[in-house]
Design an enzyme around this catalytic site. Structure first.
Site, PDB file in Angstrom:
ATOM      1  CG  ASP A   8      -1.683   1.239   1.465  1.00  0.00           C
ATOM      2  OD1 ASP A   8      -1.687   2.095   0.565  1.00  0.00           O
ATOM      3  OD2 ASP A   8      -2.302   1.362   2.536  1.00  0.00           O
ATOM      4  CE  LYS A  70      -1.377   7.044  -3.505  1.00  0.00           C
ATOM      5  NZ  LYS A  70      -1.958   6.254  -2.397  1.00  0.00           N
ATOM      6  CD  GLU A 171      -4.714   3.656  -2.294  1.00  0.00           C
ATOM      7  OE1 GLU A 171      -5.503   4.539  -1.931  1.00  0.00           O
ATOM      8  OE2 GLU A 171      -3.547   3.889  -2.645  1.00  0.00           O
ATOM      9  CG  ASP A 193      -9.091   4.501   0.942  1.00  0.00           C
ATOM     10  OD1 ASP A 193      -8.539   5.127   1.862  1.00  0.00           O
ATOM     11  OD2 ASP A 193      -8.455   3.843   0.094  1.00  0.00           O
TER      12      ASP A 193
END
Lengths: 537, 177
Positions: A8, A70, A171, A193
């Site tokens: 992850d 990211k 994810e 999420d």
């Protein structure tokens, strides 16, 4: 035997795991931590420091500490949201070739995939040390609404870290897999999420070992970072008032306030009020001051209300896109650290009229899902070291995988993930319209082709502009790249037939082909992607 | 569970059905609902999802992936169709008023005045009607053009280009002589 790691790769934190017969085993850092900050430091003393150890350089050398990479990976640096995000960081980012962001640290120029590859390499080395085996393959998770370029860049990061990226999975889907694999039930769930940098919500149907995403949406510029920043701005204003100087000019001080804001946020998830001081504030007159603060949970909730409203709106839209009612969802999974905020859970409970499931570990569940998928794809469940085997969500997930290997007569049960294309993909046609080829939320892998024709007589060159987005106007969508067909036979308009095929693979990456149908010679061209690192030969 | 030979035979059969309708690919009745399509899709996914056949030769993996991608497209088209029809009565039910007209995009003047790049996206059948509509326009027969465009949309309901052309002609008709 090939060992595949589930990773992850988060905005603020990363987590990795492998599937073992008794559960997934998490990869530990040097201080036995399961969750590793996605921070890469290039300290003045030389070398590269990653993870928990890199954190301490944030206050001493903020210019040399790369965090939140990211947010910029696979992005076009000219995009307005990227420009906005750049104002919140202290390291240097400039425009590189193909409009991609380039980081400059201590005279070294690096692409975003290079930065992320340091995090992946760190996890790979930790795993190799822990398991005593070489790691060759990985399943890496990405936000469900990541674009083509962001996915391609993430794969590139894996390649640079010496990993064969067996699959990118979304994810929320990974979280659903960790939750539902081995349960053998037929149910509808919602995965909410809300992480450090991104927000996703997916509705899935779990039907035995089949995990079908019915609809998914999100925002890759919405996360805990934004909440910290909102609070840090308030603290900065307080600082101006109390200490009579504006800290926004000082990178070190703003970093300190961001860290203070994060601590206050976490404290307020457990308590009704936060009171204290932030010490060690260097004043311009050479003295060191401290900033007192006092904040109630209610005040904090008001401050971040706008962000939370946005997540709830998107959630309602996704339920609608799935063609469902909120009441038909039987479980709501809270994933990502930001779901620890009480008002987020409360708002979710209001939408679904049931309490969200908080029995899972929001920081680790995604890596667990990735590990299960990695084990399934590579066909290898390893014995593990037994060091950190504890599931983020309790499942019997691993026994079906194990029995498949150990007892050949037992049918091997592998999860089947049916994910979706995150946004409508289209090409530009005459008049500036976006002609849709693939729908948002269409299952992947998928392929669709349509026949187009020329607009002018004797047109021998056709440019096919590809875009993603929901608008019918091409210019209102996000351009993806261009494909050019040349030396076409001269024909009256409308007589030339050009077949354009869009294929989205299981990693969510788009492949476009165009060919002149009638001439028989299938002239094909490949898509040139904007914002991505240069194509690998 | 099917053997790999069965899956490859299935994939070869599906890839040979390029012109088949969505329900034929999924092997369900033409009037089947979205739930039937979903079950059929899951059944095929359990057997033929490319992830389950990674160990095969590249050529075979490609064959299975192509067949599976066709199935995904078929499922998506049935799903969107069924969702659209199940929503329709809701719009009509709102106090009996007709739904508000969709936004009419602004384009360079004249329905036949296509300008750059790739022209109208449409099936070849739709193109025949579109050509007839163009002829009608040249004659100044707006209503005839409207009819032909509607026929074209009937054969290719997904084309934004055709819908826009129709909107423009309709606007011309409304302006009147």
């Amino acid at each position: 035997m090939a060992i595949a790691l589930g990773i992850d790769l988060g905005t603020t934190n990363s987590c990795a795991a492998v599937a073992t017969p008794t559960g997934v085993e998490f990869i530990l850092g040097s201080r036995a931590e399961r969750v590793h900050p996605s921070i890469v430091a290039f300290p003045g003393s030389g070398g590269v420091v990653v993870g928990a150890d890199a954190k301490r350089y944030r206050l001493t050398e903020p210019m040399n500490v790369i965090h939140s990479a990211k947010r910029f990976i696979g992005q076009n640096i000219r995009a307005p949201l990227v420009q906005l995000a750049l104002t919140g960081i202290r390291y240097k980012v400039t425009e590189g070739p193909n409009q991609q962001p380039i980081v400059t640290v201590r005279d070294r120029r690096m692409t975003m995939p290079e930065i992320s590859s340091h995090v992946l390499l760190y996890l790979k080395r930790c795993a190799e040390r822990q398991l005593g085996n070489a790691i060759s393959d990985a399943v890496i998770t990405v936000p469900a609404n990541f674009t083509d370029a962001q996915r391609t860049a993430t794969k590139e990061a894996g390649r640079l870290a010496g990993l064969n990226v067996a699959r990118l999975i979304n994810e929320p889907t990974a979280a659903a897999l960790a939750y539902g694999f081995g349960r053998n039930q037929d149910q509808l769930i919602c995965v909410f999420d809300f992480g450090g940098g991104t927000f996703d919500v997916s509705i899935l149907r779990i039907n035995g070992e089949v995990f079908e995403v019915l609809a998914s949406d999100g925002d890759f510029f919405l996360g805990g970072d934004d909440l910290d920043r909102a609070l840090a701005e308030v603290l900065a204003a307080e600082c101006s008032r109390h200490l009579n100087f504006d800290p926004r000019q000082s990178p070190v001080l703003m970093m300190k306030l961001m860290m203070g804001a994060e601590a206050i946020k976490c404290h307020l998830s457990e308590n009704d009020a936060a009171e204290g001081e932030i010490d060690g504030i260097d004043l311009p007159n050479g003295q060191v001051g401290s900033l007192p603060f006092s904040l109630t949970r209610q005040q904090f909730e008001e401050l971040i209300g706008g962000y939370i409203n946005r997540t709830i709106e998107v959630t309602k839209q996704v339920i609608q896109q799935a063609g469902l009612q909120a009441s038909s969802i039987s479980d709501i999974l809270c994933v990502g650290g930001s779901t620890r905020i009480p008002s987020v859970r409360q708002r979710l409970a209001e939408v679904f009229r049931r309490e969200p499931n908080i029995s899972i570990n929001p920081d680790e569940v995604v890596a667990q899902g990735a590990a299960i998928q990695a084990g399934s794809l590579s066909g290898s469940i390893i014995a593990g070291s037994g060091m950190a085997t504890r599931d983020a969500v309790v499942t019997q997930a691993h026994s079906p995988l194990l029995y498949g290997g150990a007892k050949p007569q037992t049918a091997l049960v592998r999860p089947v993930l049916l994910d979706v294309n995150p946004s409508t993909l289209a090409i530009q046609t005459a008049g500036g319209y976006a002609e849709r080829l693939l729908d948002k939320n269409a299952p992947i892998p998928i392929e669709r082709s349509r026949v187009f024709t020329t607009a002018r007589d004797n047109q021998t060159r056709v440019e096919i502009d590809c875009c993603r987005g929901e608008s019918r106007r091409y210019s209102e969508n996000e351009p993806l790249g261009k494909l050019i067909l040349e030396e076409l036979p001269a024909k009256p308009r409308g007589d030339l037939k050009i077949e354009v095929s869009f294929r989205v693979d299981a990693d969510g990456i788009l492949h476009v082909r165009a060919a002149d149908v009638e001439s028989g010679q299938r002239q094909e061209a490949a898509l040139h992607v904007i914002g991505a690192p240069a194509e690998q030969a | 569970m099917s053997s790999r030979t069965d899956v490859l035979l299935w994939a070869r059969r599906i890839t040979g059905m390029k012109k088949a309708a969505a329900h034929q690919l999924l092997e369900i009745p033409a009037d089947a609902g979205a739930d039937v399509a979903q079950e059929a899709f899951h059944k095929i996914a359990r057997m033929a999802h490319p992830d389950l056949h990674r160990g095969l030769e590249a050529e075979d993996v490609e064959l299975i992936t192509t067949a599976y991608a066709m199935i995904a497209n078929a499922y998506q088209s049935i799903r969107t169709q069924r969702m659209a029809t199940s929503r329709m009565p809701k719009i009509e039910a709102s106090d009996g008023a007709s739904p508000p007209p969709g936004p009419v995009p602004v384009t360079p003047s004249g329905a036949s005045g296509v300008a750059t790049g790739v022209a109208g996206a449409m099936s070849s059948k739709a193109l025949i009607y579109y050509r007839k509509a163009e002829l009608c326009l040249k004659r100044g027969d707006l209503r005839g053009a409207m009819l032909q465009l509607k026929m074209a949309i009937g054969t290719d309901p997904g084309s934004t280009f055709l819908r826009t052309a129709l909107h423009e002609v309709e606007a011309e008709v409304r302006k009147g002589p």
